[in-house]
Design a protein around this motif. Structure first.
Motif, PDB file in Angstrom:
ATOM      1  N   MET A   1       0.847  -1.190   0.000  1.00 50.77           N
ATOM      2  CA  MET A   1       0.000   0.000   0.000  1.00 50.77           C
ATOM      3  C   MET A   1       0.881   1.237   0.000  1.00 50.77           C
ATOM      4  SD  MET A   1      -2.907   1.196   2.755  1.00 50.77           S
ATOM      5  CE  MET A   1      -3.939  -0.219   2.422  1.00 50.77           C
ATOM      6  N   ASN A   2       0.714   2.123  -1.032  1.00 42.24           N
ATOM      7  CA  ASN A   2       1.532   3.315  -1.103  1.00 42.24           C
ATOM      8  C   ASN A   2       0.957   4.425  -0.220  1.00 42.24           C
ATOM      9  OD1 ASN A   2      -0.614   4.513  -2.530  1.00 42.24           O
ATOM     10  ND2 ASN A   2       0.191   3.732  -4.479  1.00 42.24           N
ATOM     11  N   GLU A   3       1.610   5.593  -0.265  1.00 43.28           N
ATOM     12  CA  GLU A   3       1.224   6.691   0.621  1.00 43.28           C
ATOM     13  C   GLU A   3      -0.185   7.208   0.302  1.00 43.28           C
ATOM     14  OE1 GLU A   3       2.868  11.088   2.029  1.00 43.28           O
ATOM     15  OE2 GLU A   3       4.089   9.793   0.744  1.00 43.28           O
ATOM     16  N   ILE A   4      -0.511   7.295  -0.985  1.00 39.77           N
ATOM     17  CA  ILE A   4      -1.834   7.784  -1.384  1.00 39.77           C
ATOM     18  C   ILE A   4      -2.930   6.844  -0.877  1.00 39.77           C
ATOM     19  CG2 ILE A   4      -3.338   8.276  -3.353  1.00 39.77           C
ATOM     20  CD1 ILE A   4      -0.865   9.135  -4.908  1.00 39.77           C
ATOM     21  N   GLN A   5      -2.689   5.547  -1.027  1.00 42.10           N
ATOM     22  CA  GLN A   5      -3.659   4.573  -0.542  1.00 42.10           C
ATOM     23  C   GLN A   5      -3.803   4.620   0.981  1.00 42.10           C
ATOM     24  OE1 GLN A   5      -1.865   1.076  -2.321  1.00 42.10           O
ATOM     25  NE2 GLN A   5      -3.530   0.898  -3.819  1.00 42.10           N
ATOM     26  N   ALA A   6      -2.673   4.855   1.652  1.00 39.20           N
ATOM     27  CA  ALA A   6      -2.703   4.946   3.112  1.00 39.20           C
ATOM     28  C   ALA A   6      -3.527   6.152   3.562  1.00 39.20           C
ATOM     29  CB  ALA A   6      -1.281   5.043   3.653  1.00 39.20           C
ATOM     30  N   LYS A   7      -3.360   7.298   2.877  1.00 41.00           N
ATOM     31  CA  LYS A   7      -4.127   8.496   3.210  1.00 41.00           C
ATOM     32  C   LYS A   7      -5.617   8.269   2.969  1.00 41.00           C
ATOM     33  CE  LYS A   7      -0.529  11.989   2.457  1.00 41.00           C
ATOM     34  NZ  LYS A   7      -0.130  13.174   1.647  1.00 41.00           N
TER      35      LYS A   7
END
Length: 206
Positions: A1-7
């Motif tokens: 999971m990348n940063e955008i998905q985490a946000k």
């Protein structure tokens, strides 16, 4: 999971939390006030008394009777002679107990129903938890009424020490209910996590 998905996941979690809190508050106010209004409607000396509703739809008295009758059975099982009417239990050579609206446990039942219905869980699990929770509150309340009758019958000199039985009962009930809710939430959260993992983390093709 990348940063955008985490946000995005955090945003969704925050939205779910806010939705849950708002729903919990609204449902609790709705249930608790509806019970108070019904108590007023079915009480002859109350402001909104209605004879028709009191005669045919008085679940307040139904719950009161459902608490009193088994409590009297338990008291009699301990060797006491007890008689009762719609609101009172009199233990011969023992205490005189009045089962008021505040003794019915409808406040904690309202909280439980609001919490369970507001929480995002499958309907089957929701209704199961609702049934188990209400039954638990009911059984504890029967035991409280019976326990007061038996204990105050045996220890007449200690009756003044049982003034705060409402508060003690509420503490015990909330401990039991929060324990049930903890394991219920944990179980349903685990199921939700499994579903999300299954949907989002499919194996990549080479």
């Amino acid at each position: 999971m990348n940063e955008i998905q985490a946000k995005e996941a955090r945003k969704q979690a925050n939205r779910k939390a806010i939705k849950f809190i708002v729903a919990l508050f609204i449902l609790y106010i709705l249930f608790s006030q509806a019970n108070l209004f019904m108590n007023s409607v079915t009480s002859p000396d109350a402001k909104y008394y209605n004879a028709t509703i009191s005669t045919h739809f008085n679940y307040i008295q139904g719950l009161r009777t459902a608490l009193i009758v088994p409590a009297v059975w338990i008291i009699k099982a301990f060797g006491f002679y007890a008689i009762y009417n719609e609101t009172d239990v009199m233990v011969v050579a023992g205490p005189y107990l009045r089962v008021n609206y505040s003794c019915l446990g409808l406040g904690v039942m309202s909280f439980l129903a609001a919490f369970v219905l507001a929480f995002p869980a499958p309907w089957k699990s929701t209704f199961k938890m609702l049934a188990i929770g209400i039954l638990t509150i009911y059984i504890l309340n029967v035991c409280r009424i019976a326990g007061l009758g038996v204990l105050l019958g045996f220890f007449e000199s200690q009756r003044q020490n049982f003034t705060y039985h409402h508060e003690i009962f509420n503490i015990i009930v909330y401990i039991c209910i929060f324990t049930l809710l903890y394991f219920w939430i944990k179980k349903n959260t685990r199921k939700t996590d499994k579903i999300e993992v299954g949907e989002n983390d499919q194996p990549k093709e080479d």
